[in-house]
Design a protein around this motif. Sequence first.
Motif, PDB file in Angstrom:
ATOM      1  N   GLU A 144       7.932  45.836 -63.435  1.00 43.73           N
ATOM      2  CA  GLU A 144       8.573  44.518 -63.385  1.00 43.73           C
ATOM      3  C   GLU A 144       7.549  43.416 -63.165  1.00 43.73           C
ATOM      4  O   GLU A 144       7.760  42.285 -63.590  1.00 43.73           O
ATOM      5  N   GLU A 145       6.455  43.728 -62.502  1.00 44.97           N
ATOM      6  CA  GLU A 145       5.410  42.729 -62.308  1.00 44.97           C
ATOM      7  C   GLU A 145       4.623  42.509 -63.592  1.00 44.97           C
ATOM      8  O   GLU A 145       4.024  41.466 -63.780  1.00 44.97           O
ATOM      9  N   ILE A 146       4.638  43.476 -64.480  1.00 41.50           N
ATOM     10  CA  ILE A 146       3.859  43.379 -65.712  1.00 41.50           C
ATOM     11  C   ILE A 146       4.678  42.799 -66.860  1.00 41.50           C
ATOM     12  O   ILE A 146       4.181  42.000 -67.640  1.00 41.50           O
ATOM     13  N   TYR A 147       5.946  43.171 -66.966  1.00 42.40           N
ATOM     14  CA  TYR A 147       6.761  42.703 -68.092  1.00 42.40           C
ATOM     15  C   TYR A 147       8.224  42.595 -67.688  1.00 42.40           C
ATOM     16  O   TYR A 147       8.771  43.500 -67.058  1.00 42.40           O
ATOM     17  N   GLN A 148       8.847  41.482 -68.061  1.00 33.17           N
ATOM     18  CA  GLN A 148      10.285  41.289 -67.876  1.00 33.17           C
ATOM     19  C   GLN A 148      10.841  40.558 -69.078  1.00 33.17           C
ATOM     20  O   GLN A 148      10.186  39.679 -69.635  1.00 33.17           O
ATOM     21  N   SER A 149      12.045  40.907 -69.450  1.00 29.33           N
ATOM     22  CA  SER A 149      12.736  40.242 -70.546  1.00 29.33           C
ATOM     23  C   SER A 149      14.141  39.893 -70.061  1.00 29.33           C
ATOM     24  O   SER A 149      14.846  40.751 -69.535  1.00 29.33           O
ATOM     25  N   LYS A 150      14.523  38.643 -70.223  1.00 24.33           N
ATOM     26  CA  LYS A 150      15.832  38.171 -69.774  1.00 24.33           C
ATOM     27  C   LYS A 150      16.530  37.452 -70.930  1.00 24.33           C
ATOM     28  O   LYS A 150      15.887  36.933 -71.832  1.00 24.33           O
ATOM     29  N   ARG A 151      17.862  37.381 -70.843  1.00 20.01           N
ATOM     30  CA  ARG A 151      18.671  36.699 -71.861  1.00 20.01           C
ATOM     31  C   ARG A 151      19.745  35.896 -71.137  1.00 20.01           C
ATOM     32  O   ARG A 151      20.406  36.412 -70.242  1.00 20.01           O
ATOM     33  N   PHE A 152      19.911  34.629 -71.525  1.00 17.49           N
ATOM     34  CA  PHE A 152      20.881  33.751 -70.888  1.00 17.49           C
ATOM     35  C   PHE A 152      21.732  33.059 -71.948  1.00 17.49           C
ATOM     36  O   PHE A 152      21.217  32.638 -72.980  1.00 17.49           O
ATOM     37  N   ASP A 153      23.030  32.932 -71.678  1.00 21.01           N
ATOM     38  CA  ASP A 153      23.932  32.137 -72.510  1.00 21.01           C
ATOM     39  C   ASP A 153      24.087  30.772 -71.856  1.00 21.01           C
ATOM     40  O   ASP A 153      24.303  30.680 -70.644  1.00 21.01           O
ATOM     41  N   LEU A 154      23.990  29.717 -72.661  1.00 18.42           N
ATOM     42  CA  LEU A 154      24.124  28.359 -72.140  1.00 18.42           C
ATOM     43  C   LEU A 154      25.163  27.583 -72.925  1.00 18.42           C
ATOM     44  O   LEU A 154      25.261  27.720 -74.150  1.00 18.42           O
ATOM     45  N   CYS A 155      25.917  26.740 -72.212  1.00 23.75           N
ATOM     46  CA  CYS A 155      26.846  25.817 -72.858  1.00 23.75           C
ATOM     47  C   CYS A 155      26.024  24.637 -73.392  1.00 23.75           C
ATOM     48  O   CYS A 155      24.845  24.492 -73.052  1.00 23.75           O
ATOM     49  N   PRO A 156      26.609  23.771 -74.218  1.00 17.03           N
ATOM     50  CA  PRO A 156      25.840  22.644 -74.777  1.00 17.03           C
ATOM     51  C   PRO A 156      25.222  21.726 -73.713  1.00 17.03           C
ATOM     52  O   PRO A 156      24.075  21.289 -73.861  1.00 17.03           O
ATOM     53  N   ALA A 157      25.960  21.435 -72.637  1.00 20.76           N
ATOM     54  CA  ALA A 157      25.427  20.536 -71.603  1.00 20.76           C
ATOM     55  C   ALA A 157      24.228  21.163 -70.899  1.00 20.76           C
ATOM     56  O   ALA A 157      23.203  20.507 -70.687  1.00 20.76           O
ATOM     57  N   CYS A 158      24.326  22.429 -70.547  1.00 20.38           N
ATOM     58  CA  CYS A 158      23.216  23.109 -69.878  1.00 20.38           C
ATOM     59  C   CYS A 158      22.046  23.331 -70.834  1.00 20.38           C
ATOM     60  O   CYS A 158      20.888  23.309 -70.417  1.00 20.38           O
ATOM     61  N   HIS A 159      22.335  23.491 -72.107  1.00 21.62           N
ATOM     62  CA  HIS A 159      21.280  23.617 -73.116  1.00 21.62           C
ATOM     63  C   HIS A 159      20.442  22.346 -73.156  1.00 21.62           C
ATOM     64  O   HIS A 159      19.204  22.400 -73.183  1.00 21.62           O
ATOM     65  N   ARG A 160      21.104  21.176 -73.137  1.00 24.93           N
ATOM     66  CA  ARG A 160      20.371  19.902 -73.139  1.00 24.93           C
ATOM     67  C   ARG A 160      19.521  19.768 -71.873  1.00 24.93           C
ATOM     68  O   ARG A 160      18.366  19.345 -71.927  1.00 24.93           O
ATOM     69  N   LYS A 161      20.089  20.142 -70.722  1.00 24.61           N
ATOM     70  CA  LYS A 161      19.338  20.067 -69.463  1.00 24.61           C
ATOM     71  C   LYS A 161      18.145  21.019 -69.479  1.00 24.61           C
ATOM     72  O   LYS A 161      17.066  20.678 -69.000  1.00 24.61           O
ATOM     73  N   PHE A 162      18.347  22.201 -70.044  1.00 22.94           N
ATOM     74  CA  PHE A 162      17.265  23.179 -70.121  1.00 22.94           C
ATOM     75  C   PHE A 162      16.116  22.654 -70.983  1.00 22.94           C
ATOM     76  O   PHE A 162      14.949  22.796 -70.627  1.00 22.94           O
ATOM     77  N   LEU A 163      16.444  22.055 -72.122  1.00 19.44           N
ATOM     78  CA  LEU A 163      15.398  21.550 -73.009  1.00 19.44           C
ATOM     79  C   LEU A 163      14.610  20.403 -72.380  1.00 19.44           C
ATOM     80  O   LEU A 163      13.428  20.228 -72.663  1.00 19.44           O
ATOM     81  N   LYS A 164      15.260  19.618 -71.518  1.00 10.89           N
ATOM     82  CA  LYS A 164      14.558  18.527 -70.843  1.00 10.89           C
ATOM     83  C   LYS A 164      13.586  19.038 -69.784  1.00 10.89           C
ATOM     84  O   LYS A 164      12.578  18.404 -69.504  1.00 10.89           O
TER      85      LYS A 164
END
Length: 102
Positions: free
Chosen positions: A66-86
């Motif tokens: 886990e210290e060497i490699y991790q892969s995650k996946r998240f679903d975002l709504c449009p509002a949170c997507h805009r906040k994430f990109l900022k």
Amino acid sequence: MIHHTCDRCKRIIDPESDVRYVVRLEVRAVMDPIDMDEDENDRDHLLELHEILERCDDEDCDEISEEIYQSKRFDLCPACHRKFLKNPVGRESVPHLGFSQN
């Protein structure tokens, strides 16, 4: 029917009216090469790999991986997507202080 929820705000994402955004995050440990005086051709890479795999038989192997490699996946709504990109790395914004010209 599959229901999707925003992983940031926990709002249900309606597939009929909302766009769902998927963010994939991959984190890898990067080690800079070590400059060695010995000739690289003399290294036994297969032996080194075998030794690493033997050490991974220990209980601590999961923690190390886990210290060497991790892969995650998240679903975002449009509002949170805009906040994430900022602010994709979650950097806290520093308030701008204005001083008078006294």
